[in-house]
Enzyme design. Structure first.
Site, PDB file in Angstrom:
ATOM      1  N   SER A  81       0.655  -1.163  -0.060  1.00  0.00           N
ATOM      2  CA  SER A  81       0.032  -0.006  -0.106  1.00  0.00           C
ATOM      3  C   SER A  81       0.860   1.162  -0.010  1.00  0.00           C
ATOM      4  O   SER A  81       1.972   1.458   0.486  1.00  0.00           O
ATOM      5  CB  SER A  81      -0.985  -0.046   1.238  1.00  0.00           C
ATOM      6  OG  SER A  81      -1.486   1.167   1.336  1.00  0.00           O
ATOM      7  N   TYR A 110      -2.166  -1.296  10.973  1.00  0.00           N
ATOM      8  CA  TYR A 110      -2.180  -1.648   9.470  1.00  0.00           C
ATOM      9  C   TYR A 110      -1.082  -1.449   8.657  1.00  0.00           C
ATOM     10  O   TYR A 110      -0.720  -2.268   7.895  1.00  0.00           O
ATOM     11  CB  TYR A 110      -3.515  -1.178   8.928  1.00  0.00           C
ATOM     12  CG  TYR A 110      -3.701  -1.229   7.546  1.00  0.00           C
ATOM     13  CD1 TYR A 110      -3.891  -2.462   6.818  1.00  0.00           C
ATOM     14  CD2 TYR A 110      -3.371  -0.124   6.654  1.00  0.00           C
ATOM     15  CE1 TYR A 110      -3.967  -2.809   5.409  1.00  0.00           C
ATOM     16  CE2 TYR A 110      -3.538  -0.322   5.229  1.00  0.00           C
ATOM     17  CZ  TYR A 110      -3.696  -1.615   4.745  1.00  0.00           C
ATOM     18  OH  TYR A 110      -3.860  -1.800   3.378  1.00  0.00           O
ATOM     19  N   LYS A 138       2.001  -3.882   6.432  1.00  0.00           N
ATOM     20  CA  LYS A 138       2.580  -3.903   5.190  1.00  0.00           C
ATOM     21  C   LYS A 138       3.863  -3.638   5.257  1.00  0.00           C
ATOM     22  O   LYS A 138       4.692  -4.206   4.295  1.00  0.00           O
ATOM     23  CB  LYS A 138       1.657  -2.719   4.515  1.00  0.00           C
ATOM     24  CG  LYS A 138       0.280  -2.801   4.373  1.00  0.00           C
ATOM     25  CD  LYS A 138       0.101  -4.032   3.374  1.00  0.00           C
ATOM     26  CE  LYS A 138      -1.580  -4.296   3.394  1.00  0.00           C
ATOM     27  NZ  LYS A 138      -1.665  -5.579   2.965  1.00  0.00           N
TER      28      LYS A 138
HETATM   29  P1  NAD Z   1     -11.005  -6.862   0.995  1.00  0.00           P
HETATM   30  O1  NAD Z   1     -11.313  -6.683   2.445  1.00  0.00           O
HETATM   31  O2  NAD Z   1     -12.168  -6.707   0.056  1.00  0.00           O
HETATM   32  O3  NAD Z   1     -10.431  -8.169   0.592  1.00  0.00           O
HETATM   33  C1  NAD Z   1      -9.583  -8.864   1.510  1.00  0.00           C
HETATM   34  C2  NAD Z   1      -9.899 -10.330   1.662  1.00  0.00           C
HETATM   35  O4  NAD Z   1      -9.241 -11.016   2.374  1.00  0.00           O
HETATM   36  C3  NAD Z   1     -11.373 -10.432   2.003  1.00  0.00           C
HETATM   37  O5  NAD Z   1     -12.340 -11.038   0.857  1.00  0.00           O
HETATM   38  C4  NAD Z   1     -11.384 -11.362   3.382  1.00  0.00           C
HETATM   39  O6  NAD Z   1     -12.462 -12.087   3.562  1.00  0.00           O
HETATM   40  C5  NAD Z   1     -10.067 -12.036   2.994  1.00  0.00           C
HETATM   41  N1  NAD Z   1      -9.315 -12.297   4.245  1.00  0.00           N
HETATM   42  C6  NAD Z   1      -9.026 -11.629   5.342  1.00  0.00           C
HETATM   43  N2  NAD Z   1      -8.239 -12.106   6.365  1.00  0.00           N
HETATM   44  C7  NAD Z   1      -8.320 -13.499   5.861  1.00  0.00           C
HETATM   45  C8  NAD Z   1      -7.725 -14.720   6.253  1.00  0.00           C
HETATM   46  N3  NAD Z   1      -7.244 -14.761   7.598  1.00  0.00           N
HETATM   47  N4  NAD Z   1      -7.940 -15.957   5.745  1.00  0.00           N
HETATM   48  C9  NAD Z   1      -8.446 -15.947   4.317  1.00  0.00           C
HETATM   49  N5  NAD Z   1      -8.880 -14.520   3.846  1.00  0.00           N
HETATM   50  C10 NAD Z   1      -8.840 -13.601   4.755  1.00  0.00           C
HETATM   51  O7  NAD Z   1     -10.068  -5.807   0.754  1.00  0.00           O
HETATM   52  P2  NAD Z   1      -9.422  -5.267  -0.823  1.00  0.00           P
HETATM   53  O8  NAD Z   1      -9.750  -3.709  -0.587  1.00  0.00           O
HETATM   54  O9  NAD Z   1      -9.774  -5.968  -1.911  1.00  0.00           O
HETATM   55  O10 NAD Z   1      -7.841  -5.066  -0.531  1.00  0.00           O
HETATM   56  C11 NAD Z   1      -6.905  -6.418  -0.938  1.00  0.00           C
HETATM   57  C12 NAD Z   1      -5.616  -6.133  -0.115  1.00  0.00           C
HETATM   58  O11 NAD Z   1      -5.151  -5.006  -0.821  1.00  0.00           O
HETATM   59  C13 NAD Z   1      -5.686  -6.066   1.278  1.00  0.00           C
HETATM   60  O12 NAD Z   1      -4.334  -6.684   1.651  1.00  0.00           O
HETATM   61  C14 NAD Z   1      -5.485  -4.407   1.423  1.00  0.00           C
HETATM   62  O13 NAD Z   1      -4.885  -4.200   2.574  1.00  0.00           O
HETATM   63  C15 NAD Z   1      -4.596  -4.059   0.424  1.00  0.00           C
HETATM   64  N6  NAD Z   1      -4.872  -2.571   0.049  1.00  0.00           N
HETATM   65  C16 NAD Z   1      -6.190  -2.305  -0.328  1.00  0.00           C
HETATM   66  C17 NAD Z   1      -6.318  -1.025  -0.578  1.00  0.00           C
HETATM   67  C18 NAD Z   1      -7.599  -0.308  -0.722  1.00  0.00           C
HETATM   68  O14 NAD Z   1      -7.841   0.999  -0.584  1.00  0.00           O
HETATM   69  N7  NAD Z   1      -8.727  -1.092  -0.951  1.00  0.00           N
HETATM   70  C19 NAD Z   1      -5.293   0.152  -0.629  1.00  0.00           C
HETATM   71  C20 NAD Z   1      -3.982  -0.490  -0.415  1.00  0.00           C
HETATM   72  C21 NAD Z   1      -3.723  -1.774  -0.103  1.00  0.00           C
HETATM   73  N1  UFG Z   2     -12.286  11.785   3.066  1.00  0.00           N
HETATM   74  C1  UFG Z   2     -13.550  12.609   3.502  1.00  0.00           C
HETATM   75  N2  UFG Z   2     -14.548  12.224   4.105  1.00  0.00           N
HETATM   76  C2  UFG Z   2     -14.726  10.994   4.189  1.00  0.00           C
HETATM   77  C3  UFG Z   2     -13.892   9.936   3.977  1.00  0.00           C
HETATM   78  C4  UFG Z   2     -12.594  10.347   3.341  1.00  0.00           C
HETATM   79  O1  UFG Z   2     -13.126  13.803   3.386  1.00  0.00           O
HETATM   80  O2  UFG Z   2     -16.201  10.407   4.680  1.00  0.00           O
HETATM   81  C5  UFG Z   2     -11.133  12.257   2.671  1.00  0.00           C
HETATM   82  C6  UFG Z   2      -9.948  11.892   3.583  1.00  0.00           C
HETATM   83  O3  UFG Z   2      -9.781  12.815   4.457  1.00  0.00           O
HETATM   84  C7  UFG Z   2      -8.695  12.071   2.308  1.00  0.00           C
HETATM   85  C8  UFG Z   2      -9.638  11.453   1.169  1.00  0.00           C
HETATM   86  O4  UFG Z   2     -11.026  11.616   1.230  1.00  0.00           O
HETATM   87  O5  UFG Z   2      -8.300  13.146   2.020  1.00  0.00           O
HETATM   88  C9  UFG Z   2      -9.493   9.703   0.913  1.00  0.00           C
HETATM   89  O6  UFG Z   2      -9.965   9.113   2.111  1.00  0.00           O
HETATM   90  P1  UFG Z   2      -9.869   7.290   1.978  1.00  0.00           P
HETATM   91  O7  UFG Z   2     -10.204   7.326   3.431  1.00  0.00           O
HETATM   92  O8  UFG Z   2     -10.724   7.130   0.916  1.00  0.00           O
HETATM   93  O9  UFG Z   2      -8.198   7.033   1.533  1.00  0.00           O
HETATM   94  P2  UFG Z   2      -6.923   7.025   2.491  1.00  0.00           P
HETATM   95  O10 UFG Z   2      -5.957   7.852   1.422  1.00  0.00           O
HETATM   96  O11 UFG Z   2      -7.072   7.874   3.673  1.00  0.00           O
HETATM   97  O12 UFG Z   2      -6.701   5.766   2.567  1.00  0.00           O
HETATM   98  C10 UFG Z   2      -6.682   4.391   1.559  1.00  0.00           C
HETATM   99  C11 UFG Z   2      -6.884   3.295   2.480  1.00  0.00           C
HETATM  100  C12 UFG Z   2      -5.470   2.954   3.233  1.00  0.00           C
HETATM  101  C13 UFG Z   2      -4.376   3.057   2.028  1.00  0.00           C
HETATM  102  C14 UFG Z   2      -4.401   4.345   1.367  1.00  0.00           C
HETATM  103  C15 UFG Z   2      -3.418   4.365   0.408  1.00  0.00           C
HETATM  104  O13 UFG Z   2      -7.884   3.345   3.390  1.00  0.00           O
HETATM  105  O14 UFG Z   2      -5.522   1.756   3.748  1.00  0.00           O
HETATM  106  O15 UFG Z   2      -5.646   4.653   0.918  1.00  0.00           O
HETATM  107  O16 UFG Z   2      -3.539   3.091  -0.461  1.00  0.00           O
HETATM  108  F1  UFG Z   2      -3.237   2.895   2.878  1.00  0.00           F
END
Ligand code: NAD
Ligand code: UFG
Length: 333
Positions: A125, A149, A153
């Site tokens: 991330s 969290y 990573k």
């Molecule tokens: P998500 O929660 O939709 O998908 C994660 C999946 O992992 C879920 O389906 C959950 O059921 C499964 N899971 C969790 N713990 C588990 C376990 N112990 N065993 C088996 N399955 C398990 O999340 P996502 O948004 O698709 O994110 C996927 C990956 O990308 C995550 O590692 C997350 O940290 C990373 N990531 C996401 C974002 C974002 O903004 N969505 C940003 C940066 C990194």
């Molecule tokens: N924001 C608002 N109101 C809301 C939600 C968010 O103003 O209700 C703003 C936040 O302050 C930020 C922007 O919208 O400026 C984006 O916020 P998000 O929560 O959508 O995303 P972040 O950038 O804070 O974080 C996300 C994931 C993290 C990940 C990161 C980088 O939640 O896990 O992107 O990938 F690490």
């Protein structure tokens, strides 16, 4: 056909990646404990691609369940999405986050090693850039974190790096995602968080469909063009394509390689609101509130490395991302 084990494959990014894998002639095996996703997603992937992935409902903390998957299938590579991902919750439940994300990853790596599977693409991330670096972020910047969290990573990247030093045959691509949003064009799969969303676009989607009243904009006094936070939003389907490119890269390169997946462009909260209003044809009421703890002003990727070594570039703009999010929202009310 090569078997790819997709941990977390029924989740938001995992499900879109399964679709792309099948479209690129890989054989998909999903492992997910469904803690944050639904089994129906397997049906949806089949509906989109015409091919049903093999699905194991299994927890990566259960070593024998993980081992069983490797015993029953000849796994060519792993794409490792499974993990807990809510920043706020990780502050409340650090042990759960460290245990799930770290121990789970160690279990998968142990089985990989045992079965001679040496390629892994890991979901990292942009959060690993911490608060001291300045955007655009490049992969050589020092990493750090501000919450459990984020530390999972940083730590998993370290573990993976150490593994490639100890075992020169291992190939690891750590993809540092920026802000994935949007949904598959079919509207069948997308982001459907439990409870009140923490992230911006799922929150706006619920305001647009009337489930929530208005959006709280967390601060308009940042040092950004309109004062609201700037992020690098990337279409989840573009992100999914990035995994195919990373998998191909891992087939011919060994060692540890972190790579940003973003668009390289930042959008402010108010710009996202405007784009969403255009997509849904409604006004999104907003209230400016104080900053959210832990937020930074600006985050966006330097995308040169992904372009150079993965030959991959994100294509969709913010309007298309919002239109696809809205299409998914309407089809899943
Ligand atoms: P998500 O929660 O939709 O998908 C994660 C999946 O992992 C879920 O389906 C959950 O059921 C499964 N899971 C969790 N713990 C588990 C376990 N112990 N065993 C088996 N399955 C398990 O999340 P996502 O948004 O698709 O994110 C996927 C990956 O990308 C995550 O590692 C997350 O940290 C990373 N990531 C996401 C974002 C974002 O903004 N969505 C940003 C940066 C990194
Ligand atoms: N924001 C608002 N109101 C809301 C939600 C968010 O103003 O209700 C703003 C936040 O302050 C930020 C922007 O919208 O400026 C984006 O916020 P998000 O929560 O959508 O995303 P972040 O950038 O804070 O974080 C996300 C994931 C993290 C990940 C990161 C980088 O939640 O896990 O992107 O990938 F690490």
């Amino acid at each position: 056909m090569k078997n790819i084990l997709v941990t977390g494959g029924t989740g938001f990014i995992g499900s879109h990646t399964c679709v792309k894998l099948i479209e690129n002639d890989y054989n998909v095996i999903i492992m997910d404990n469904l803690s944050n996703s639904k089994a129906e997603t397997v049906d949806k992937i089949e509906q989109i691609t015409g091919k049903r992935p093999l699905f194991y409902k299994a927890d990566m903390l259960d070593t024998s369940a993980v081992e069983k998957i490797f015993q029953e299938n000849d796994i060519f590579a792993v794409i490792h999405f499974a993990g807990l991902k809510a920043v706020g919750e990780s502050v409340q439940k650090p042990l759960e986050y460290y245990s799930n994300n770290l121990t789970g990853t160690l279990n998968i790596l142990s089985s990989m090693k045992k079965h001679g599977c040496e390629k892994i693409v890991f979901s990292s991330s942009a959060t690993v850039y911490g608060i001291d670096n300045k955007a655009p972020y490049t992969e050589d910047m020092p990493t750090s974190a501000t919450n459990p969290y984020g530390y999972t990573k940083v730590m998993i990247e370290q573990i993976l790096h150490d593994l490639t030093i100890a075992d020169a045959d291992f190939s690891v691509v750590a993809l540092r995602y920026f802000n994935p949003i949007g949904a598959h064009k079919s509207g069948l799969i997308g982001e459907d968080p439990n409870g009140i969303p923490n992230n911006l676009v799922p929150y706006i989607a619920q305001v647009a469909c009337g489930k929530l009243d208005h959006l709280r904009v967390f601060g308009n006094d940042y040092d950004t063009p309109d004062g609201t936070g700037v992020r690098d939003y990337i279409h989840v389907s573009d992100l999914a394509s990035g995994h195919i490119a990373a998998l191909k890269y891992s087939e011919c390169n060994k060692g540890f390689r972190p790579i940003n997946l973003g668009t390289g462009k930042g959008s402010s909260v108010l710009e996202v609101v405007k784009a969403y209003e255009k997509a849904c044809g409604k006004e999104i009421p907003v209230e400016i509130t104080p900053r959210r703890a832990g937020d930074i002003a600006t985050s966006f990727a330097d995308t040169k490395l992904a372009e150079e070594i993965l030959h991959w570039k994100a294509e969709a703009g913010i309007d298309e991302m919002c239109a696809d999010s809205w299409n998914f929202t309407l089809k899943n009310l």
